[in-house]
Each structure stands twice: as structure tokens, then as C-alpha cells.
Design a protein around this motif. Structure first.
Motif, PDB file in Angstrom:
ATOM      1  N   ALA A   1      43.259  37.441  49.416  1.00 57.70           N
ATOM      2  CA  ALA A   1      44.718  37.492  49.338  1.00 57.70           C
ATOM      3  C   ALA A   1      45.348  36.789  50.533  1.00 57.70           C
ATOM      4  N   ASN A   2      46.297  35.895  50.234  1.00 56.74           N
ATOM      5  CA  ASN A   2      47.094  35.204  51.260  1.00 56.74           C
ATOM      6  C   ASN A   2      46.296  34.255  52.152  1.00 56.74           C
ATOM      7  N   ALA A   3      45.047  33.993  51.809  1.00 54.60           N
ATOM      8  CA  ALA A   3      44.266  33.033  52.604  1.00 54.60           C
ATOM      9  C   ALA A   3      44.744  31.617  52.291  1.00 54.60           C
ATOM     10  N   LYS A   4      44.973  30.817  53.316  1.00 55.50           N
ATOM     11  CA  LYS A   4      45.534  29.482  53.125  1.00 55.50           C
ATOM     12  C   LYS A   4      44.558  28.532  52.434  1.00 55.50           C
TER      13      LYS A   4
ATOM     14  N   GLN B   1      37.927  24.062  50.709  1.00 55.86           N
ATOM     15  CA  GLN B   1      38.971  24.736  49.947  1.00 55.86           C
ATOM     16  C   GLN B   1      38.313  25.468  48.774  1.00 55.86           C
ATOM     17  N   LEU B   2      38.717  26.725  48.559  1.00 57.33           N
ATOM     18  CA  LEU B   2      38.186  27.503  47.443  1.00 57.33           C
ATOM     19  C   LEU B   2      39.239  27.597  46.340  1.00 57.33           C
ATOM     20  N   HIS B   3      38.841  27.223  45.135  1.00 55.87           N
ATOM     21  CA  HIS B   3      39.730  27.272  43.983  1.00 55.87           C
ATOM     22  C   HIS B   3      39.190  28.309  42.998  1.00 55.87           C
ATOM     23  N   ILE B   4      39.939  29.381  42.807  1.00 55.17           N
ATOM     24  CA  ILE B   4      39.540  30.439  41.876  1.00 55.17           C
ATOM     25  C   ILE B   4      40.193  30.153  40.534  1.00 55.17           C
TER      26      ILE B   4
ATOM     27  N   ALA C   1      44.184  42.757  36.436  1.00 53.28           N
ATOM     28  CA  ALA C   1      42.754  42.636  36.734  1.00 53.28           C
ATOM     29  C   ALA C   1      42.527  41.680  37.904  1.00 53.28           C
ATOM     30  N   LEU C   2      43.295  40.589  37.930  1.00 51.48           N
ATOM     31  CA  LEU C   2      43.183  39.638  39.038  1.00 51.48           C
ATOM     32  C   LEU C   2      43.622  40.266  40.358  1.00 51.48           C
ATOM     33  N   ASP C   3      44.721  40.999  40.321  1.00 45.23           N
ATOM     34  CA  ASP C   3      45.225  41.632  41.537  1.00 45.23           C
ATOM     35  C   ASP C   3      44.194  42.593  42.124  1.00 45.23           C
ATOM     36  N   GLU C   4      43.456  43.267  41.247  1.00 44.70           N
ATOM     37  CA  GLU C   4      42.426  44.193  41.714  1.00 44.70           C
ATOM     38  C   GLU C   4      41.246  43.454  42.330  1.00 44.70           C
ATOM     39  N   LEU C   5      40.951  42.262  41.797  1.00 47.04           N
ATOM     40  CA  LEU C   5      39.842  41.462  42.318  1.00 47.04           C
ATOM     41  C   LEU C   5      40.199  40.750  43.616  1.00 47.04           C
ATOM     42  N   LEU C   6      41.407  40.209  43.667  1.00 50.20           N
ATOM     43  CA  LEU C   6      41.769  39.315  44.771  1.00 50.20           C
ATOM     44  C   LEU C   6      42.461  40.064  45.902  1.00 50.20           C
TER      45      LEU C   6
ATOM     46  N   ALA D   1      31.067  32.335  46.529  1.00 45.84           N
ATOM     47  CA  ALA D   1      31.862  31.109  46.610  1.00 45.84           C
ATOM     48  C   ALA D   1      32.717  31.093  47.871  1.00 45.84           C
ATOM     49  N   TYR D   2      33.301  32.229  48.199  1.00 46.82           N
ATOM     50  CA  TYR D   2      34.147  32.322  49.396  1.00 46.82           C
ATOM     51  C   TYR D   2      33.318  32.092  50.661  1.00 46.82           C
ATOM     52  N   ALA D   3      32.125  32.691  50.697  1.00 43.55           N
ATOM     53  CA  ALA D   3      31.267  32.534  51.871  1.00 43.55           C
ATOM     54  C   ALA D   3      30.822  31.085  52.039  1.00 43.55           C
ATOM     55  N   LEU D   4      30.469  30.426  50.939  1.00 47.22           N
ATOM     56  CA  LEU D   4      30.059  29.021  51.017  1.00 47.22           C
ATOM     57  C   LEU D   4      31.219  28.129  51.435  1.00 47.22           C
TER      58      LEU D   4
END
Length: 324
Positions: A235-238, A187-190, A225-230, A177-180
Motif C-alpha cells: 500500500a502506497n509504495a511508490k 517497478q512492480l506491476h500488480i 478482496a484487493l484491499d485485503e491483499l494489498l 514478486a515484491y521481494a524480487l
């Protein structure tokens, strides 16, 4: 982005041009091979009893040969790109034959225009739903008449699963998703949801204090769990936005998709438990019927399709495809 090297396009829809164009662009970016496929449904045997023209098997082959000519015309639209191209026409159930082709030739992506926009606003019909259950590789279902790039990409992850298989699937969903989103400058919404199992019932029996304590512990566990994934690069990407909400996953995913006006959703489609290949996860089963945007559906590593490796009954002409 994951490099797709052997892309299959199901072109047996009313508007296959969208899928072919999207797949051809992806094939160019990945230096991949592209196969266009159509499937002819078997003619009912009873038809042979009322027709003196030909036997059902002969009629199927005639229809398949006509479909192949149409596939060749469609392939000619992208033949000047230099993409290695092939055309396959099979006879049988569409989802089963598409999956069999994937298994036989080890395709790593299936691209298909959705079955059509119904009056109820639903995009995905029986072929799409069956593909989501059967196909071992990612399936990209495109909304008809999509033009240009995506603007709002939603990545739906399951932060409450603890097994390695689904943790790995979460990572695959995020990476793709991030690459696309990066490719299309979108804009990427997780999206992640959490809830306490049987919370209302527990409150009646255990009391508010006990359940509130459980909620805090569970929310902290989900956040960890989210902190480990992101981590980097998320992280911190606008252009990356996190939507962590309390509630049922299906309701949260639908709500966020509507709010951000998503035009692409990336999610997994296998349940945590059950018979592999036959069950879509409860969340996906609930969300997918109401989706009004394109969908990219992924399976966890190790997923085995119930469709067996075997010979696909297809129509091939003697002359080589003049597009290689």
C-alpha cells in the motif's frame, strides 16, 4: 524474499550460462545448495538394430557420462564462490526426470533457461510447458541472454477466486514478486482482472439494469478482496503500481505486460478445478505461449505432482565432486 535453500538448475539447454549465473547469485544470497542437472533422452531401441558399436543402453550411459563432464566444466565457473554444488545426469524424459529429482531431493526452486526464442516470438517449448504442469516447486524460466537485473516485474493475481488455496497463492505471488522487485530496484506491476460471467448473454435475457447492478456488486467485491491483499508493504509504495481492469484475465495480463515492457512475470499455474498436476489454469495456458519475458511460476501449497518418488537413473562417477 522466500528463502530458497535447495536450488536445481536444468543446464541441458543451448544457453545454460544465464540460468547457472542467476541461480548461483540466488544461492549465495540464501546460503543455499545448488545442483546442476542434465537429462539424456533414451536412444530409440531401433537404433540398436542398425548399430554394431554398442547397445542403446550402453550408448545412453556413454552420452550421459559425456554430459556429466560438461556439467562439471560448467560447475567450475562458480566453484570459487563456496556454494555447495552437485551434478546430476539422468536418462529419460527431461521434464519427468527433473520433477523426479525435485521430489527425491526436495528442491525448492528449479531454474531453467527457456527452450529458445522461436520465429513466432515464443520462448517456452515442450520441456518448459511440461515442467509447469508437473513440478511441485516454483519454476523460474529465464529468457536467453538476460544480463543484469530486472526492471519491470509483473505479478498476476486471481482476485476472483475465493478458496483459501488460491488466496494463499495470491499472497505467495505478491510476496515473491515484491521481494524480487525490491532486490533489483525494479517497478512492480500488480495485475488483476475481473468480469461478469456471460455478461452479453445475461444482458439479452435479464436486461441492462439488472446486469449493471450485478457488475457494480461484483466490482465492489473484487475491490474488497484487493484491499485485503494489498496492505503494507504494498500500500502506497511508490514503486508498486496496481492495474485493475475489466476483461478476461489472459487479455488483461498480456496487455499490461506489453504496456510496461515486462521483463519478468510472476504468476500461478494451477487451475481452480481439475486434476492436480495435469492441468495448467486456463489463464496461464492462454498467457504463457505469448510471453516474451522471463517467467516465475508458482504452485499453491499442497500441490502434489503426478510424478512419483522413485530412484532416478543417473550417471555418477566414483570420485567425489571436487566442488563441495
Amino acid at each position: 524474499m522466500q528463502e530458497f535453500k535447495n536450488i536445481l538448475v536444468y543446464a541441458g539447454t543451448e544457453q545454460p550460462e544465464t540460468a547457472v549465473a542467476k541461480a548461483a547469485k540466488l544461492a549465495l544470497e540464501n546460503n543455499a545448495r545448488l545442483t546442476l542437472m542434465d537429462v539424456v533422452k533414451p536412444i530409440p531401441k531401433a537404433f540398436g538394430m542398425i548399430s554394431d558399436v554398442a547397445k542403446p543402453e550402453e550408448l545412453e550411459k556413454l552420452v550421459a557420462a559425456d554430459r556429466r563432464r560438461k556439467m562439471l566444466d560448467l560447475a567450475s565457473d562458480v566453484s570459487d564462490t563456496g556454494i555447495p554444488l552437485d551434478v546430476v545426469v539422468a536418462i529419460g524424459d527431461p521434464a519427468t526426470e527433473i520433477t523426479r529429482q525435485v521430489v527425491n531431493d526436495e528442491h525448492d526452486l528449479v531454474v531453467k533457461t527457456s527452450d529458445g526464442f522461436s520465429p513466432a516470438g515464443r520462448l517456452f517449448g515442450s520441456v518448459a510447458k511440461s515442467l509447469l504442469r508437473l513440478c511441485p516447486c516454483p519454476v523460474w524460466l529465464l529468457k536467453p541472454m538476460i544480463h543484469g537485473d530486472f526492471d519491470q516485474v509483473v505479478a498476476a493475481i486471481d482476485v476472483e477466486s475465493e478458496d483459501i488455496q488460491h488466496t494463499g497463492l495470491n499472497r505467495k505471488i505478491l510476496e515473491l514478486a515484491y521481494a524480487l522487485a525490491r532486490r533489483d530496484k525494479a517497478q512492480l506491476h500488480i495485475v488483476a482482472a475481473w468480469q461478469v460471467w456471460m455478461e452479453d448473454s445475461m444482458r439479452r435475457h435479464a436486461g441492462d439494469d439488472a446486469v449493471d447492478s450485478i457488475r457494480l456488486d461484483h466490482q465492489a467485491k473484487v475491490q474488497k478482496a484487493l484491499d485485503e491483499l494489498l496492505q503494507t508493504p504494498y500500500a502506497n509504495a511508490k514503486d508498486v503500481h496496481l492495474h485493475l481492469r475489466q476483461g478476461s484475465p489472459a487479455a488483461v495480463i498480456r496487455s499490461v505486460a506489453d504496456e510496461v515492457e515486462a521483463d519478468l512475470m510472476v504468476m500461478g499455474t494451477v487451475c481452480r478445478t481439475g486434476v492436480a498436476g495435469f492441468l495448467i489454469g486456463n489463464t496461464a495456458e492462454t498467457v504463457i505461449p505469448d510471453i516474451t519475458c522471463s517467467l516465475l511460476a508458482l504452485k499453491p501449497d499442497g500441490f502434489v505432482s503426478p510424478v512419483e518418488l522413485s530412484h532416478t537413473l543417473s550417471i555418477q562417477e566414483d570420485q567425489p565432486l571436487p566442488l563441495m
